[in-house]
Design a protein around this motif. Sequence first.
Motif, PDB file in Angstrom:
ATOM      1  N   PHE A 116      -3.230 -10.074  -0.399  1.00  0.00           N
ATOM      2  CA  PHE A 116      -4.105  -8.948  -0.090  1.00  0.00           C
ATOM      3  C   PHE A 116      -3.604  -7.770  -0.902  1.00  0.00           C
ATOM      4  O   PHE A 116      -2.410  -7.445  -0.868  1.00  0.00           O
ATOM      5  CB  PHE A 116      -4.094  -8.645   1.417  1.00  0.00           C
ATOM      6  N   VAL A 117      -4.527  -7.144  -1.657  1.00  0.00           N
ATOM      7  CA  VAL A 117      -4.150  -6.136  -2.636  1.00  0.00           C
ATOM      8  C   VAL A 117      -4.991  -4.879  -2.438  1.00  0.00           C
ATOM      9  O   VAL A 117      -6.200  -4.971  -2.227  1.00  0.00           O
ATOM     10  CB  VAL A 117      -4.366  -6.681  -4.076  1.00  0.00           C
ATOM     11  N   TRP A 118      -4.343  -3.725  -2.535  1.00  0.00           N
ATOM     12  CA  TRP A 118      -5.068  -2.453  -2.462  1.00  0.00           C
ATOM     13  C   TRP A 118      -4.319  -1.390  -3.241  1.00  0.00           C
ATOM     14  O   TRP A 118      -3.146  -1.516  -3.518  1.00  0.00           O
ATOM     15  CB  TRP A 118      -5.279  -2.024  -1.006  1.00  0.00           C
ATOM     16  N   ARG A 119      -5.039  -0.364  -3.594  1.00  0.00           N
ATOM     17  CA  ARG A 119      -4.447   0.784  -4.281  1.00  0.00           C
ATOM     18  C   ARG A 119      -4.388   1.952  -3.311  1.00  0.00           C
ATOM     19  O   ARG A 119      -5.247   2.089  -2.457  1.00  0.00           O
ATOM     20  CB  ARG A 119      -5.273   1.159  -5.507  1.00  0.00           C
ATOM     21  N   GLY A 120      -3.367   2.787  -3.467  1.00  0.00           N
ATOM     22  CA  GLY A 120      -3.198   3.952  -2.606  1.00  0.00           C
ATOM     23  C   GLY A 120      -2.162   3.704  -1.538  1.00  0.00           C
ATOM     24  O   GLY A 120      -1.769   2.567  -1.276  1.00  0.00           O
ATOM     25  N   PRO A 121      -1.724   4.778  -0.883  1.00  0.00           N
ATOM     26  CA  PRO A 121      -0.626   4.658   0.077  1.00  0.00           C
ATOM     27  C   PRO A 121      -0.997   3.978   1.397  1.00  0.00           C
ATOM     28  O   PRO A 121      -0.151   3.341   2.011  1.00  0.00           O
ATOM     29  CB  PRO A 121      -0.208   6.109   0.320  1.00  0.00           C
ATOM     30  N   ALA A 122      -2.235   4.093   1.827  1.00  0.00           N
ATOM     31  CA  ALA A 122      -2.615   3.551   3.141  1.00  0.00           C
ATOM     32  C   ALA A 122      -3.356   2.224   2.999  1.00  0.00           C
ATOM     33  O   ALA A 122      -4.190   2.055   2.104  1.00  0.00           O
ATOM     34  CB  ALA A 122      -3.501   4.547   3.880  1.00  0.00           C
ATOM     35  N   ILE A 123      -3.051   1.314   3.922  1.00  0.00           N
ATOM     36  CA  ILE A 123      -3.747   0.028   3.937  1.00  0.00           C
ATOM     37  C   ILE A 123      -5.217   0.272   4.312  1.00  0.00           C
ATOM     38  O   ILE A 123      -5.506   1.135   5.132  1.00  0.00           O
ATOM     39  CB  ILE A 123      -3.067  -0.966   4.902  1.00  0.00           C
ATOM     40  N   PRO A 124      -6.141  -0.462   3.692  1.00  0.00           N
ATOM     41  CA  PRO A 124      -7.566  -0.256   3.998  1.00  0.00           C
ATOM     42  C   PRO A 124      -7.879  -0.454   5.482  1.00  0.00           C
ATOM     43  O   PRO A 124      -7.311  -1.318   6.137  1.00  0.00           O
ATOM     44  CB  PRO A 124      -8.269  -1.318   3.150  1.00  0.00           C
ATOM     45  N   GLN A 125      -8.788   0.374   5.965  1.00  0.00           N
ATOM     46  CA  GLN A 125      -9.239   0.297   7.351  1.00  0.00           C
ATOM     47  C   GLN A 125     -10.633  -0.318   7.385  1.00  0.00           C
ATOM     48  O   GLN A 125     -11.145  -0.768   6.378  1.00  0.00           O
ATOM     49  CB  GLN A 125      -9.231   1.695   7.978  1.00  0.00           C
ATOM     50  N   GLU A 126     -11.274  -0.294   8.544  1.00  0.00           N
ATOM     51  CA  GLU A 126     -12.598  -0.899   8.737  1.00  0.00           C
ATOM     52  C   GLU A 126     -13.621  -0.505   7.679  1.00  0.00           C
ATOM     53  O   GLU A 126     -14.368  -1.324   7.195  1.00  0.00           O
ATOM     54  CB  GLU A 126     -13.143  -0.549  10.118  1.00  0.00           C
ATOM     55  N   ASP A 127     -13.667   0.779   7.325  1.00  0.00           N
ATOM     56  CA  ASP A 127     -14.692   1.256   6.394  1.00  0.00           C
ATOM     57  C   ASP A 127     -14.328   0.986   4.932  1.00  0.00           C
ATOM     58  O   ASP A 127     -15.078   1.325   4.033  1.00  0.00           O
ATOM     59  CB  ASP A 127     -14.964   2.747   6.616  1.00  0.00           C
ATOM     60  N   ASP A 128     -13.189   0.399   4.679  1.00  0.00           N
ATOM     61  CA  ASP A 128     -12.694   0.173   3.321  1.00  0.00           C
ATOM     62  C   ASP A 128     -12.119  -1.241   3.257  1.00  0.00           C
ATOM     63  O   ASP A 128     -10.939  -1.433   3.038  1.00  0.00           O
ATOM     64  CB  ASP A 128     -11.630   1.226   3.019  1.00  0.00           C
ATOM     65  N   LYS A 129     -12.972  -2.222   3.461  1.00  0.00           N
ATOM     66  CA  LYS A 129     -12.529  -3.603   3.652  1.00  0.00           C
ATOM     67  C   LYS A 129     -12.075  -4.281   2.369  1.00  0.00           C
ATOM     68  O   LYS A 129     -12.393  -3.865   1.271  1.00  0.00           O
ATOM     69  CB  LYS A 129     -13.659  -4.410   4.274  1.00  0.00           C
TER      70      LYS A 129
END
Length: 145
Positions: free
Chosen positions: A86-99
């Motif tokens: 699971f990969v994302w950019r930015g400091p916070a892990i994605p939440q419901e609105d940013d799946k």
Amino acid sequence: MSPTPIDGGDHRPALCSMTQCSAVRAKIATGFRVSAAQRDMCRRFAVEPSPPGQQTMVGFALSRPRELEPLNALRHPIAGSSNGWFVWRGPAIPQEDDKFAPLHVEHLDEYAPELGPYLALPPGWGVVLAPDYEDVWYDETLLDV
């Protein structure tokens, strides 16, 4: 070309076009092997390489801008068509609105090429990357999902 949605047994992720899937088929034809960089990374952390399988899916937060830092990646256990990454950019892990969206591992180099050397780390490993910064760790709680 517009994105092709997931359809039952269809192998294409939500954002994978026919052109991209042709690229996937071409990569599969040549084989998905552990690269020298991946082998070196696994050796560095004294683990056996566990490369993602061909046509497996990475969960990727595609709505995040490519310029956003850092790049984060966690590998959970392999399940179904997911290779656990699971990969994302930015400091916070994605939440419901940013799946997370499913993305063939063969396309990951288009979205996060810097992650390539780390992909053979086995489930339970995490990575944070930014310019002049690297944090790589093992966390057995990543296996408890």
